[in-house]
Motif scaffolding. Structure first.
Motif, PDB file in Angstrom:
ATOM      1  N   PRO A  48      19.553   4.461  46.304  1.00  0.00           N
ATOM      2  CA  PRO A  48      18.186   4.648  46.118  1.00  0.00           C
ATOM      3  C   PRO A  48      18.205   5.360  44.765  1.00  0.00           C
ATOM      4  CG  PRO A  48      19.003   5.766  48.017  1.00  0.00           C
ATOM      5  CD  PRO A  48      20.102   5.245  47.487  1.00  0.00           C
ATOM      6  N   ASP A  49      16.782   5.026  44.127  1.00  0.00           N
ATOM      7  CA  ASP A  49      16.520   5.560  42.767  1.00  0.00           C
ATOM      8  C   ASP A  49      16.963   6.938  42.303  1.00  0.00           C
ATOM      9  OD1 ASP A  49      14.442   6.817  43.998  1.00  0.00           O
ATOM     10  OD2 ASP A  49      12.781   5.757  43.092  1.00  0.00           O
ATOM     11  N   PHE A  50      16.752   7.878  43.259  1.00  0.00           N
ATOM     12  CA  PHE A  50      17.050   9.248  42.890  1.00  0.00           C
ATOM     13  C   PHE A  50      18.609   9.538  43.042  1.00  0.00           C
ATOM     14  CE2 PHE A  50      15.911   8.887  47.438  1.00  0.00           C
ATOM     15  CZ  PHE A  50      16.900   9.281  47.942  1.00  0.00           C
ATOM     16  N   VAL A  51      19.253   8.686  43.703  1.00  0.00           N
ATOM     17  CA  VAL A  51      20.751   8.860  43.821  1.00  0.00           C
ATOM     18  C   VAL A  51      21.411   8.005  42.326  1.00  0.00           C
ATOM     19  CG1 VAL A  51      22.991   7.809  44.738  1.00  0.00           C
ATOM     20  CG2 VAL A  51      21.142   8.978  46.266  1.00  0.00           C
ATOM     21  N   ILE A  52      20.679   7.183  41.754  1.00  0.00           N
ATOM     22  CA  ILE A  52      20.957   6.644  40.636  1.00  0.00           C
ATOM     23  C   ILE A  52      20.796   7.501  39.554  1.00  0.00           C
ATOM     24  CG2 ILE A  52      20.469   4.711  38.943  1.00  0.00           C
ATOM     25  CD1 ILE A  52      20.137   2.674  41.311  1.00  0.00           C
ATOM     26  N   ASP A  53      19.730   8.053  39.651  1.00  0.00           N
ATOM     27  CA  ASP A  53      19.121   9.045  38.566  1.00  0.00           C
ATOM     28  C   ASP A  53      20.161  10.383  38.544  1.00  0.00           C
ATOM     29  OD1 ASP A  53      16.954   7.537  37.982  1.00  0.00           O
ATOM     30  OD2 ASP A  53      15.662   8.706  39.059  1.00  0.00           O
ATOM     31  N   ARG A  54      20.492  10.929  39.509  1.00  0.00           N
ATOM     32  CA  ARG A  54      21.356  12.104  39.897  1.00  0.00           C
ATOM     33  C   ARG A  54      22.881  11.546  39.238  1.00  0.00           C
ATOM     34  NH1 ARG A  54      19.823  17.330  40.947  1.00  0.00           N
ATOM     35  NH2 ARG A  54      19.085  16.451  42.909  1.00  0.00           N
ATOM     36  N   THR A  55      23.137  10.361  39.586  1.00  0.00           N
ATOM     37  CA  THR A  55      24.593   9.821  39.109  1.00  0.00           C
ATOM     38  C   THR A  55      24.576   9.564  37.593  1.00  0.00           C
ATOM     39  OG1 THR A  55      25.087   8.950  41.251  1.00  0.00           O
ATOM     40  CG2 THR A  55      26.332   8.127  39.683  1.00  0.00           C
ATOM     41  N   LEU A  56      23.504   9.138  36.931  1.00  0.00           N
ATOM     42  CA  LEU A  56      23.253   8.826  35.500  1.00  0.00           C
ATOM     43  C   LEU A  56      23.315  10.245  34.890  1.00  0.00           C
ATOM     44  CD1 LEU A  56      20.919   5.764  35.531  1.00  0.00           C
ATOM     45  CD2 LEU A  56      23.233   5.844  35.153  1.00  0.00           C
ATOM     46  N   ILE A 109      30.345  18.660  37.069  1.00  0.00           N
ATOM     47  CA  ILE A 109      29.825  17.924  38.335  1.00  0.00           C
ATOM     48  C   ILE A 109      28.631  19.004  39.197  1.00  0.00           C
ATOM     49  CG2 ILE A 109      31.685  16.573  38.437  1.00  0.00           C
ATOM     50  CD1 ILE A 109      32.988  18.319  40.823  1.00  0.00           C
ATOM     51  N   GLU A 110      28.388  20.120  38.659  1.00  0.00           N
ATOM     52  CA  GLU A 110      27.896  21.181  39.670  1.00  0.00           C
ATOM     53  C   GLU A 110      26.558  20.710  39.968  1.00  0.00           C
ATOM     54  OE1 GLU A 110      28.036  24.967  37.878  1.00  0.00           O
ATOM     55  OE2 GLU A 110      26.351  24.334  36.040  1.00  0.00           O
ATOM     56  N   ALA A 111      25.991  19.820  38.936  1.00  0.00           N
ATOM     57  CA  ALA A 111      24.398  19.435  39.244  1.00  0.00           C
ATOM     58  C   ALA A 111      24.179  18.505  40.599  1.00  0.00           C
ATOM     59  CB  ALA A 111      24.019  18.593  37.905  1.00  0.00           C
ATOM     60  N   GLY A 112      25.122  17.776  40.793  1.00  0.00           N
ATOM     61  CA  GLY A 112      24.946  16.897  42.167  1.00  0.00           C
ATOM     62  C   GLY A 112      25.892  17.501  43.068  1.00  0.00           C
ATOM     63  N   ALA A 113      26.804  18.180  43.048  1.00  0.00           N
ATOM     64  CA  ALA A 113      27.941  18.821  43.914  1.00  0.00           C
ATOM     65  C   ALA A 113      27.234  19.563  44.978  1.00  0.00           C
ATOM     66  CB  ALA A 113      28.938  19.481  43.082  1.00  0.00           C
ATOM     67  N   PRO A 114      27.895  19.644  46.244  1.00  0.00           N
ATOM     68  CA  PRO A 114      27.358  20.325  47.367  1.00  0.00           C
ATOM     69  C   PRO A 114      27.600  22.006  46.800  1.00  0.00           C
ATOM     70  CG  PRO A 114      29.338  18.882  48.252  1.00  0.00           C
ATOM     71  CD  PRO A 114      28.812  18.777  46.792  1.00  0.00           C
ATOM     72  N   GLY A 115      26.822  22.776  47.786  1.00  0.00           N
ATOM     73  CA  GLY A 115      26.819  24.157  47.595  1.00  0.00           C
ATOM     74  C   GLY A 115      28.366  24.800  47.534  1.00  0.00           C
ATOM     75  N   GLY A 116      29.101  24.281  48.521  1.00  0.00           N
ATOM     76  CA  GLY A 116      30.323  24.752  48.637  1.00  0.00           C
ATOM     77  C   GLY A 116      31.497  23.609  49.385  1.00  0.00           C
ATOM     78  N   TYR A 117      32.737  23.743  49.092  1.00  0.00           N
ATOM     79  CA  TYR A 117      33.669  22.857  49.822  1.00  0.00           C
ATOM     80  C   TYR A 117      35.021  23.444  49.544  1.00  0.00           C
ATOM     81  CZ  TYR A 117      34.124  20.819  45.183  1.00  0.00           C
ATOM     82  OH  TYR A 117      34.516  20.850  43.628  1.00  0.00           O
ATOM     83  N   TYR A 118      36.062  23.057  50.501  1.00  0.00           N
ATOM     84  CA  TYR A 118      37.269  23.530  50.643  1.00  0.00           C
ATOM     85  C   TYR A 118      38.278  22.536  50.266  1.00  0.00           C
ATOM     86  CZ  TYR A 118      41.729  24.787  52.797  1.00  0.00           C
ATOM     87  OH  TYR A 118      42.803  25.117  52.736  1.00  0.00           O
ATOM     88  N   GLN A 119      39.341  22.904  49.648  1.00  0.00           N
ATOM     89  CA  GLN A 119      40.325  21.983  49.177  1.00  0.00           C
ATOM     90  C   GLN A 119      41.658  22.360  49.677  1.00  0.00           C
ATOM     91  OE1 GLN A 119      42.530  21.933  45.008  1.00  0.00           O
ATOM     92  NE2 GLN A 119      40.770  20.525  44.616  1.00  0.00           N
ATOM     93  N   GLN A 120      42.460  21.497  50.329  1.00  0.00           N
ATOM     94  CA  GLN A 120      43.537  21.929  51.225  1.00  0.00           C
ATOM     95  C   GLN A 120      44.670  22.481  50.312  1.00  0.00           C
ATOM     96  OE1 GLN A 120      42.289  19.016  51.459  1.00  0.00           O
ATOM     97  NE2 GLN A 120      43.828  17.387  50.604  1.00  0.00           N
ATOM     98  N   PRO A 121      45.829  23.111  50.618  1.00  0.00           N
ATOM     99  CA  PRO A 121      46.758  23.256  50.006  1.00  0.00           C
ATOM    100  C   PRO A 121      47.859  22.378  49.911  1.00  0.00           C
ATOM    101  CG  PRO A 121      46.837  24.403  52.047  1.00  0.00           C
ATOM    102  CD  PRO A 121      45.585  23.911  52.062  1.00  0.00           C
TER     103      PRO A 121
END
Length: 607
Positions: free
Chosen positions: A200-208, A394-406
Motif C-alpha cells: 500500500p502507498d502508506f507502507v511504501i511511504d513509511r519504508t522510504l 528504525i523507531e519511526a516504523g517499529a512496533p512499540g515493544g519487542y523481545y529478542q531471545q538470548p
C-alpha cells in the motif's frame, strides 16, 4: 511482541554454510535404533539444513565460534535462488516427517512431531502464492517492518560480538555482504510487484522514510560505523575500523539501499491505499493462511471478528468501573483513557534524560517482579534480561515493544526493546504491563526456559508459534494482576485492562482490514476511539497489521486458550490444582501450536 519473526525468517532463508561435523556434534544425540532414532536424526538434519547452516541464526544463538567461526563473516543469502533451494529441502523434510510412524514415538517425541507437522503443513500452504516467502505470512519481502535494511544495522550492533581483530574483520565482511543482500531482495521485490503484490502507498511511504533516515545519515555518524569504532576502542583493538566501515557504507551499502528506495519510488504512483490483502491475487485465501499460521487454530475471519467485538465490550465494561472509581465518569471509556494519557502526572518529558529515567523505572519493575516468581513457577530461567531502547534509526516504523531471545551459550542476555520515539505514547500507568508482557513473566521467561530445556533437540529450542508465545505474554499480564502488583496502583490496573482491550481490538481490526475490507483510516479510528491511544502510535500498529496479515490476532486467541485451560484444570483438579505445576507443565512444552498445548494440558488434568 517478541522478535521471533526474525528467527523464523532466518529459518526460511536457510544458510550459506555447508553442514559440518561441528554442527552435527551440537545436535541432539538420538537413542540407538528404532523410530525414535530415525525421527531425532531427521530433526537434526532439518536443524542443520535450515537453521544451523544459517550465519545470522548461528550468531543469534551464540554458536558462531570455534569450528563455525566462518559464519561471522557472512549474512543470510537472500536471493530467490536460495529461497527456491530451501523450499525443495523443506518439502523433502516434510515428506520424511510424514513417513515417520508417530505411534512408535515417545510422548515427548509425539509433541515434537505434532509441532513440526503443523508448522510444515501450514508453511507449505504459503508456497501456493506468487508472493511472500512461504514460511512467514507477509506478502512483501521489504516493508517498514521487514527487510535487510531494517534488520541488519541493529543485528550488527547488538548481536555481532567483537572481542578481537578477527571479529572486527568479520564485521566488515558482513557489512559488505549487506549490500549484496539488499540487491538480492530488490530482485525479489520486483518479482512480487509483477505478481500483483505492491505494498500500500502508506507502507511504501513509511519504508522510504526509514530508508532515507539511514542514507541521510553521514557514514561517520551511522550506527554501523560507530558501533564498530566504539567496540574496537573499548577492547583496545588497533586499526582504522571506522574509516573502513565508512568506505563500505559510502560505496556499497548506501547505494544498495537507494536502489531499493528507487524501486519503491517507481511503483508508488500506482500503489493502492487499501491495506488489506484481499486486494492481492487470491488474497482471501492468503488471509486464511495467515490466520491459521499465526493463531494455530481453525478460526474463520468472521469468528475472529466476533470474538474481538465481544471481548472489547467485556473488557471495556471492566475498565469503565475502574475509571468511575477514580472519579472519571464523563465520556466514553476511550475518551477517559485518552484524557488520562494526557494527564501531566503520567507523561515523561520527551527528552533523552527523561527516557533514561523511564528505562530505569522499567528495570526496577522487572527486578520487583522477579522476586515474586518463585511463588508461581518451579522452573526459573538462568538467562538475565535487559531493557533497551529501539534504535533511533528504525523507531519511526517499529512496533512499540519487542523481545529478542538470548544466545544459547549464555553469551548474550535476552532483551526487550521499547520504542521511545515519543514518550507521550507511554503514560506511566501503561509501562508495568509492558514489562510483564515482554520480560518477566512474559516473553523472556517463556523463551529463555524453552532455550534452556535440557535434553531437547536444537530444532525444538528455536521453533516458535505466535499464538502460544504471544498468548503467554498476555497471560503473564493477567498473572501479574493476580499476583497483586496493582494492589495500590489503580491506574496501573487500568493500564493492564487497556492492554487486554488493545489486543481484543486487534482481532477486530486485523479481520476488518483483511476480510471486511476496512480502510487504514477506519482501523485507526476504531482503535483510537476504543482505546484512547495516541493516533501516531495506533497508525504504526494498523500499518503493521497490513503487512503481517493474521499476526495481530494471535495474541488474544492464544491468551483466551491459556486462560481457559487453566480454568479447566482448576475445575478438574479442585483442591489438587497447583499453579506451579500448571505453569511448569505448559512451559515445559516449549513453543507448540495451541492444539498441542490443549491436548497436553488436558492429559495433565484428566477428567
Amino acid at each position: 511482541m517478541m522478535d521471533r519473526r526474525r528467527l523464523l525468517m532466518s529459518v526460511a532463508a536457510g544458510g550459506a554454510l555447508a553442514a559440518s561435523g561441528a554442527v552435527r556434534a551440537l545436535a541432539q544425540t538420538a537413542p540407538a535404533g528404532g523410530v525414535s532414532a530415525q525421527f531425532r536424526a531427521l530433526m537434526d538434519k532439518i536443524a542443520q539444513d535450515l537453521v544451523l547452516s544459517n550465519p545470522e541464526t548461528l550468531t543469534m544463538l551464540g554458536m558462531d565460534r570455534g569450528p563455525m567461526a566462518a559464519a561471522r563473516c557472512k549474512l543470510n543469502d537472500r536471493s530467490q535462488a536460495k529461497v527456491d533451494a530451501d523450499k525443495v529441502k523443506f518439502v523433502e523434510a516434510m515428506k520424511a516427517t510424514k513417513a515417520i510412524d508417530r505411534a512408535q514415538l515417545t510422548g515427548v517425541e509425539q509433541t515434537y512431531y505434532d509441532s513440526l507437522e503443523f508448522f510444515g503443513d501450514t508453511a507449505m500452504e504459503g508456497y501456493a502464492f506468487p508472493y511472500g516467502g512461504g514460511f512467514f505470512p507477509s506478502p512483501y519481502t521489504v516493508s517498514q517492518l521487514g527487510g535487510a535494511y531494517q534488520q541488519i544495522p541493529d543485528f550488527l550492533d547488538s548481536q555481532h560480538r567483537i572481542e578481537a581483530a578477527d571479529d572486527a574483520e568479520a564485521y566488515l565482511s558482513r557489512l559488505s555482504d549487506f549490500a549484496k543482500g539488499l540487491d538480492d531482495e530488490r530482485a525479489r521485490m520486483r518479482a512480487e510487484f509483477a505478481a500483483g503484490a505492491v505494498p500500500p502507498d502508506f507502507v511504501i511511504d513509511r519504508t522510504l522514510t526509514q530508508m532515507a533516515a539511514i542514507t541521510g545519515t553521514a557514514p561517520a555518524d551511522s550506527v554501523m560505523s560507530q558501533s564498530l569504532a566504539r567496540r574496537t576502542a573499548e577492547k583496545g583493538i588497533a586499526g582504522d575500523w571506522a574509516a573502513r566501515a565508512q568506505a563500505i557504507l559510502t560505496k556499497e551499502v548506501y547505494p544498495a539501499i537507494q536502489r531499493q528506495a528507487d524501486a519503491f519510488t517507481a511503483v508508488r504512483p500506482g500503489a493502492s491505499h487499501d491495506g488489506g490483502v484481499w486486494r492481492l491475487p487470491d488474497g482471501d485465501a492468503y488471509y486464511r493462511y495467515g490466520l491459521k499460521y499465526y493463531t494455530t487454530s481453525s478460526m474463520t475471519p468472521d469468528e475472529v471478528h466476533q470474538m474481538g467485538l465481544e471481548q472489547v465490550a467485556d473488557i471495556s465494561a471492566r475498565a469503565d468501573a475502574l475509571l468511575k472509581a477514580q472519579g472519571m465518569t464523563q465520556g466514553t471509556v476511550g475518551q477517559r483513557i485518552a484524557a488520562l494519557g494526557k494527564d501531566p502526572r503520567f507523561v515523561y518529558p520527551n527528552t533523552d534524560e527523561a527516557k533514561d529515567e523511564l528505562l530505569q523505572a522499567l528495570n526496577a519493575q522487572m527486578v520487583a517482579m522477579q522476586a515474586r516468581l518463585p511463588e508461581y513457577f518451579g522452573r526459573l530461567p538462568k538467562s538475565p534480561c535487559e531493557i533497551r531502547r529501539v534504535p533511533k534509526a528504525i523507531e519511526a516504523g517499529a512496533p512499540g515493544g519487542y523481545y529478542q531471545q538470548p544466545a544459547l551459550d549464555g553469551s548474550r542476555p535476552g532483551a526487550y526493546y521499547i520504542n521511545l520515539r515519543d514518550t507521550a505514547e507511554w503514560p506511566k500507568w501503561t509501562l508495568p504491563t509492558l514489562t510483564y508482557h515482554e520480560a518477566v513473566p512474559g516473553h523472556h521467561f517463556q523463551i529463555a526456559l524453552q532455550m534452556e530445556r535440557p535434553d531437547t533437540p536444537i530444532l525444538m529450542k528455536v521453533l516458535g508459534f505466535s499464538a502460544y508465545s504471544e498468548g503467554w505474554g498476555l497471560y503473564a499480564e493477567q498473572l501479574a494482576d493476580e499476583m497483586g502488583v496493582y494492589e495500590n496502583d489503580p491506574f496501573g490496573r487500568i493500564g493492564y485492562l487497556q492492554s487486554l482491550m488493545f489486543r481484543a481490538a486487534r482481532l477486530v481490526v486485523d479481520s476488518g482490514l483483511h476480510h471486511k475490507r476496512w480502510s487504514r483510516e477506519q482501523g485507526i479510528r476504531y482503535m483510537v476511539d476504543t482505546l484512547g491511544d495516541q493516533e501516531s502510535s495506533i497508525a504504526t500498529e494498523v500499518e503493521r497489521y497490513c503487512v503481517w496479515p493474521g499476526q495481530a490476532s494471535s495474541y488474544k486467541v492464544g491468551h483466551t486458550t491459556w486462560a481457559r485451560l487453566r480454568e479447566d484444570a482448576k475445575r478438574r483438579l479442585g483442591p489438587r490444582f497447583d499453579i506451579k505445576g500448571f505453569h511448569d507443565a505448559g512451559l515445559n512444552l516449549g513453543g507448540v501450536p495451541l492444539t498441542v498445548l490443549e491436548r497436553t494440558m488436558n492429559a495433565w488434568t484428566p477428567a
